[in-house]
Design a protein around this motif. Structure first.
Motif, mmCIF file in Angstrom:
data_model
loop_
_atom_site.group_PDB
_atom_site.id
_atom_site.type_symbol
_atom_site.label_atom_id
_atom_site.label_comp_id
_atom_site.label_asym_id
_atom_site.label_seq_id
_atom_site.Cartn_x
_atom_site.Cartn_y
_atom_site.Cartn_z
ATOM 1 N N THR A 174 2.617 -17.418 0.617
ATOM 2 C CA THR A 174 3.343 -16.959 1.799
ATOM 3 C C THR A 174 2.361 -16.382 2.809
ATOM 4 N N THR A 175 2.768 -16.400 4.071
ATOM 5 C CA THR A 175 1.963 -15.819 5.138
ATOM 6 C C THR A 175 2.436 -14.393 5.378
ATOM 7 N N VAL A 176 1.495 -13.462 5.437
ATOM 8 C CA VAL A 176 1.885 -12.057 5.573
ATOM 9 C C VAL A 176 1.160 -11.413 6.744
ATOM 10 N N ASP A 177 1.842 -10.444 7.358
ATOM 11 C CA ASP A 177 1.224 -9.551 8.326
ATOM 12 C C ASP A 177 1.046 -8.220 7.599
ATOM 13 N N VAL A 178 -0.180 -7.903 7.242
ATOM 14 C CA VAL A 178 -0.434 -6.746 6.392
ATOM 15 C C VAL A 178 0.044 -5.457 7.042
ATOM 16 N N ARG A 179 0.075 -5.418 8.371
ATOM 17 C CA ARG A 179 0.546 -4.206 9.043
ATOM 18 C C ARG A 179 2.010 -3.925 8.721
ATOM 19 N N ASN A 180 2.757 -4.978 8.402
ATOM 20 C CA ASN A 180 4.207 -4.824 8.228
ATOM 21 C C ASN A 180 4.665 -4.837 6.778
ATOM 22 N N ILE A 181 3.728 -4.949 5.842
ATOM 23 C CA ILE A 181 4.132 -4.855 4.443
ATOM 24 C C ILE A 181 3.612 -3.539 3.878
ATOM 25 N N LYS A 182 4.181 -3.169 2.742
ATOM 26 C CA LYS A 182 3.809 -1.887 2.155
ATOM 27 C C LYS A 182 2.396 -1.943 1.571
ATOM 28 N N LYS A 183 1.675 -0.894 1.878
ATOM 29 C CA LYS A 183 0.289 -0.756 1.408
ATOM 30 C C LYS A 183 0.198 0.516 0.577
ATOM 31 N N TYR A 184 -0.582 0.447 -0.506
ATOM 32 C CA TYR A 184 -0.634 1.554 -1.457
ATOM 33 C C TYR A 184 -2.074 2.066 -1.594
ATOM 34 N N ILE A 185 -2.255 3.334 -1.294
ATOM 35 C CA ILE A 185 -3.576 3.950 -1.410
ATOM 36 C C ILE A 185 -3.929 4.135 -2.884
ATOM 37 N N ILE A 186 -5.132 3.671 -3.240
ATOM 38 C CA ILE A 186 -5.668 3.915 -4.580
ATOM 39 C C ILE A 186 -6.581 5.137 -4.560
ATOM 40 N N PHE A 187 -7.525 5.124 -3.625
ATOM 41 C CA PHE A 187 -8.458 6.239 -3.448
ATOM 42 C C PHE A 187 -8.391 6.710 -1.998
ATOM 43 N N PRO A 188 -7.872 7.916 -1.740
ATOM 44 C CA PRO A 188 -7.776 8.383 -0.349
ATOM 45 C C PRO A 188 -9.139 8.563 0.304
ATOM 46 N N ARG A 189 -10.129 8.901 -0.496
ATOM 47 C CA ARG A 189 -11.490 9.072 0.025
ATOM 48 C C ARG A 189 -12.469 8.564 -1.027
ATOM 49 N N VAL A 190 -13.127 7.465 -0.727
ATOM 50 C CA VAL A 190 -14.103 6.901 -1.656
ATOM 51 C C VAL A 190 -15.407 7.662 -1.455
ATOM 52 N N TYR A 191 -15.761 8.458 -2.449
ATOM 53 C CA TYR A 191 -16.799 9.450 -2.228
ATOM 54 C C TYR A 191 -17.466 9.845 -3.536
ATOM 55 N N ILE A 192 -18.787 10.019 -3.486
ATOM 56 C CA ILE A 192 -19.528 10.628 -4.582
ATOM 57 C C ILE A 192 -20.187 11.876 -4.012
ATOM 58 N N ALA A 193 -20.224 12.944 -4.773
ATOM 59 C CA ALA A 193 -20.725 14.227 -4.255
ATOM 60 C C ALA A 193 -22.122 14.084 -3.678
ATOM 61 N N ASP A 194 -22.348 14.711 -2.530
ATOM 62 C CA ASP A 194 -23.658 14.715 -1.903
ATOM 63 C C ASP A 194 -24.285 16.097 -1.893
ATOM 64 N N SER A 195 -23.617 17.075 -2.478
ATOM 65 C CA SER A 195 -24.242 18.390 -2.600
ATOM 66 C C SER A 195 -23.610 19.147 -3.757
ATOM 67 N N TYR A 196 -24.419 19.995 -4.376
ATOM 68 C CA TYR A 196 -23.944 20.781 -5.508
ATOM 69 C C TYR A 196 -22.829 21.719 -5.070
ATOM 70 N N GLU A 197 -22.934 22.242 -3.843
ATOM 71 C CA GLU A 197 -21.924 23.161 -3.349
ATOM 72 C C GLU A 197 -20.557 22.480 -3.286
ATOM 73 N N TYR B 231 -2.292 -4.186 -1.533
ATOM 74 C CA TYR B 231 -0.954 -4.657 -1.200
ATOM 75 C C TYR B 231 -0.741 -5.937 -1.992
ATOM 76 N N TYR B 232 0.462 -6.447 -2.018
ATOM 77 C CA TYR B 232 0.706 -7.689 -2.758
ATOM 78 C C TYR B 232 1.798 -8.500 -2.062
ATOM 79 N N TYR B 233 1.810 -9.784 -2.379
ATOM 80 C CA TYR B 233 2.797 -10.698 -1.794
ATOM 81 C C TYR B 233 2.860 -11.943 -2.672
ATOM 82 N N LYS B 234 3.899 -12.728 -2.475
ATOM 83 C CA LYS B 234 4.041 -13.954 -3.260
ATOM 84 C C LYS B 234 3.003 -14.988 -2.827
ATOM 85 N N LYS B 235 2.439 -15.647 -3.804
ATOM 86 C CA LYS B 235 1.412 -16.643 -3.537
ATOM 87 C C LYS B 235 1.932 -17.709 -2.576
#
Length: 642
Positions: A276-299, A270-274
């Motif tokens: 300022t006080t922010v409530d992160v719950r109320n500002i827009k948040k942007y997903i970069i990685f929906p699931r941070v994951y490295i494969a744990d099985s060949y299947e 998320y971002y905001y002006k330097k």
């Protein structure tokens, strides 16, 4: 039987011809060690009684810059501990080797035939830590360079269809958006049908002027020195330092380094002006990685599961002060970028959603869940996340960079030293038991308990896979023989090295053998350590030859006899000091009983093997031995365990 009759007739003809020869022939002229012996069948007609096999190993992490130590286990080597997975204490690998500098190894390994499932483990960050694989057709394969669209994919429902353009609305109540679409299991590259989702993620193999593998190795050594997790809470800084503040307009990239957490965490910004006080719950948040994951099985890889590879890079977007403008690659001067995770936020059910009840943890909430480090060598800023476990701050790791490079406000961040990481030699252990029958070649009771020796071989090698030292430990554990037998083992002539011997042992240069002890009866329960050291780059670990272990029957009485009686593993060669005329006589066929039911010596790939009672055939007390032998090794591979 027909072959034997034919041979006897031929022998009779030869005798008659011999008697008709003129006198004057010397004994040397007519001497033949095979004279009057029935011919043996081809060695391939006999089961070799091997309990180990040579298996092809193909590993390709498809990771330029990563030179990884890979280890193969016959059980899962990991255990859950404080939210992370760590290697079990005391577990020994079947095989170890370094990959090349692209994360690839193609070669062979020797493992017990009874092992049908293995675990490919590496401690190197940025790669799948532990992958379960099958041994199939005497081969083990893991290939991350394969395009998963060519494999069979499974279907699942989406939680939403990602309408419109970036940013995609995920949850209006949480002001949650996404920079990307994703497929099943959070895959950023492919949808559920195997169709490409675009070029949201790009990959890099360089960090500054060094390969990414070197960069990751330095970071790992700093946060987890000598592979030991530690409390890194002292590295935590205030949010105004952990967050990125831009003192110039700039583009900002975030690159994935490593995932150590067991949770399926969702990560974004998320971002905001330097100032300022922010409530992160109320500002827009942007997903970069929906699931941070490295494969744990060949299947999972083959079914198109998400594989975040170290070096996967995403360009962050600026959507205006209120998040209502068209996306821009440039952030204005004076903005601060913060980070968030939804702890275990990715829903692995068919919904593929971000869980509504997942805890939101941000860099502004002062929960001490993030660290920011400055890498002195590359100039990158590293973000480490702790999702609630051992305070190592290695659960997720990323690095950020801005263009221009001096656009990020400096100061207050701990620095990672720029020195090279020293890589110590690696040790690989092989252990088991050798059991011998000494009434050879006449045949005995096949109790396989005349001489039983346990062994442990420690091979030390460097990061270039050159052997530096081999330490052999032998323990004489059982003597059921009437004779006074010696134990020895033959080594490849080019792999003897500088030898350090225990008292009583001797190097027999003529046969490239080491006679460990002369009389098994005198040393029961004793251990012997033999060390061989090698100059730099003498030979590669892949070239380490298997030993040729043997006993010398009645060695004490015939110590200086160059026609000694040696008993070897099936189909192995006797040394030049052995009496070759005994081969193939009596009950012998290549150190196997002529009927093919028993060997005269055997390698058992475990220690603490319970000896068979005196004068009882081995298959009396190990009944599955017969099934194993009768099937030429296709059944009951682990007969020795019961």
């Amino acid at each position: 039987m027909k072959r034997k009759i034919t041979f006897n007739l031929l022998s009779l003809i030869i005798i008659v011809l011999f008697l008709s020869l003129p006198s004057g022939c010397t004994e040397k002229d007519v001497y033949d060690p095979d004279y009057n012996k029935d011919p043996l069948p081809d060695p391939e007609e006999y089961f070799d009684f091997n309990t180990r096999e040579e298996v092809d190993l193909y590993v390709d992490y498809d990771a330029p810059g990563f030179k990884a130590l890979i280890e193969i286990y016959d059980e899962n080597p990991l255990v859950s501990k404080e939210g992370s997975q760590e290697k079990k204490d005391g577990i020994e690998a079947l095989f170890k080797i370094y990959t090349d500098d692209k994360g690839k190894f193609v070669g062979k390994m020797n493992i017990p035939i009874a092992v049908k499932t293995v675990y490919l483990y590496t401690s190197m960050w940025g790669l799948p830590k532990c992958v379960k694989l099958e041994v199939k057709d005497s081969a083990v394969k893991f290939d991350m360079s394969v395009d998963p669209t060519k494999a069979t994919t499974k279907t699942a429902a989406y939680a939403y269809d990602f309408p419109g353009n970036v940013p995609y609305l995920i949850d209006s109540k949480r002001n949650l958006y996404s920079l990307c679409k994703w497929g099943g299991n959070g895959n950023l590259r492919y949808d559920m049908m195997g169709n490409k989702l675009g070029n949201y993620v790009t990959s890099t193999s360089q960090v500054g002027n060094e390969p990414i593998g070197n960069f990751v190795n330095r970071l790992q050594n700093y946060l987890v020195p000598q592979g030991k997790y530690q409390d890194n809470s002292s590295l935590v800084t205030k949010s105004e330092i952990t967050n990125l503040t831009l003192i110039k307009k700039a583009s900002v990239n975030l690159t994935f380094i490593h995932k150590d957490a067991e949770y399926n965490n969702t990560f974004g910004y998320y971002y905001y002006k330097k100032g300022t006080t922010v409530d992160v719950r109320n500002i827009k948040k942007y997903i970069i990685f929906p699931r941070v994951y490295i494969a744990d099985s060949y299947e999972e890889w083959w079914t198109g599961a998400p594989i975040l590879k170290s070096g996967d890079k995403v360009k962050l977007k600026f959507f205006g002060e209120n998040g209502d403008q068209a996306p821009s690659d440039i952030f204005p001067e004076g903005y601060t970028i913060g980070w968030f995770i939804y702890s275990d936020g990715y829903d692995m059910s068919d919904n593929q959603d971000i869980k509504a009840n997942a805890p939101l943890i941000t860099t502004n909430d002062q929960k001490l869940s993030y660290i920011a480090l400055s890498d002195k060598k590359s100039g990158k800023v590293i973000i480490g996340v702790e999702d609630g476990g051992n305070k190592s701050y290695c659960d997720m790791l990323f690095y950020t960079e801005a263009t221009p490079e001096d656009a990020i406000e400096e100061g207050g961040k701990p620095e990672i030293p720029d020195g090279e990481v020293e890589i110590p030699d690696v040790e690989e252990h092989h252990s088991g038991t050798w059991a011998f029958e000494d009434i050879w070649p006449t045949g005995g009771d096949y109790d396989m308990n005349d001489v039983i020796v346990e062994y442990d071989r420690q091979i030390s090698f460097d990061s270039k896979n050159y052997v530096t030292k081999i330490v052999d430990n032998f323990k004489m554990v059982h003597d059921g023989a009437s004779f006074r037998n010696a134990f020895a083992y033959q080594i490849n002539n080019g792999q003897v090295g500088k030898v350090s011997l225990p008292k009583g042992a001797q190097l027999e240069s003529e046969t490239s053998s080491i006679i460990v002890f002369e009389n098994a009866k005198d040393v029961k329960g004793q251990s012997f350590e033999i060390i061989r050291e090698f100059p730099k780059q003498s030979f590669l670990k892949e070239k380490v030859a298997m030993y040729n272990p043997y006993i010398i029957v009645r060695y004490v009485e015939n110590k200086n006899d160059n026609k000694r009686t040696e008993v070897h593993l099936p189909k192995r060669q006797a040394t030049s000091k052995a009496d070759q005329t005994k081969n193939g006589t009596g009950k012998d066929a290549y150190y196997i009983d002529k009927d093919g039911a028993y060997p005269f010596a055997i390698d058992i790939p475990v220690k603490n093997f319970a000896p068979v009672s005196e004068s009882k055939h081995i298959d009396v007390e190990y009944p599955r031995f017969k099934s194993w032998a009768d099937s030429y090794g296709s059944r009951d591979h682990d007969w020795y365990k019961k």
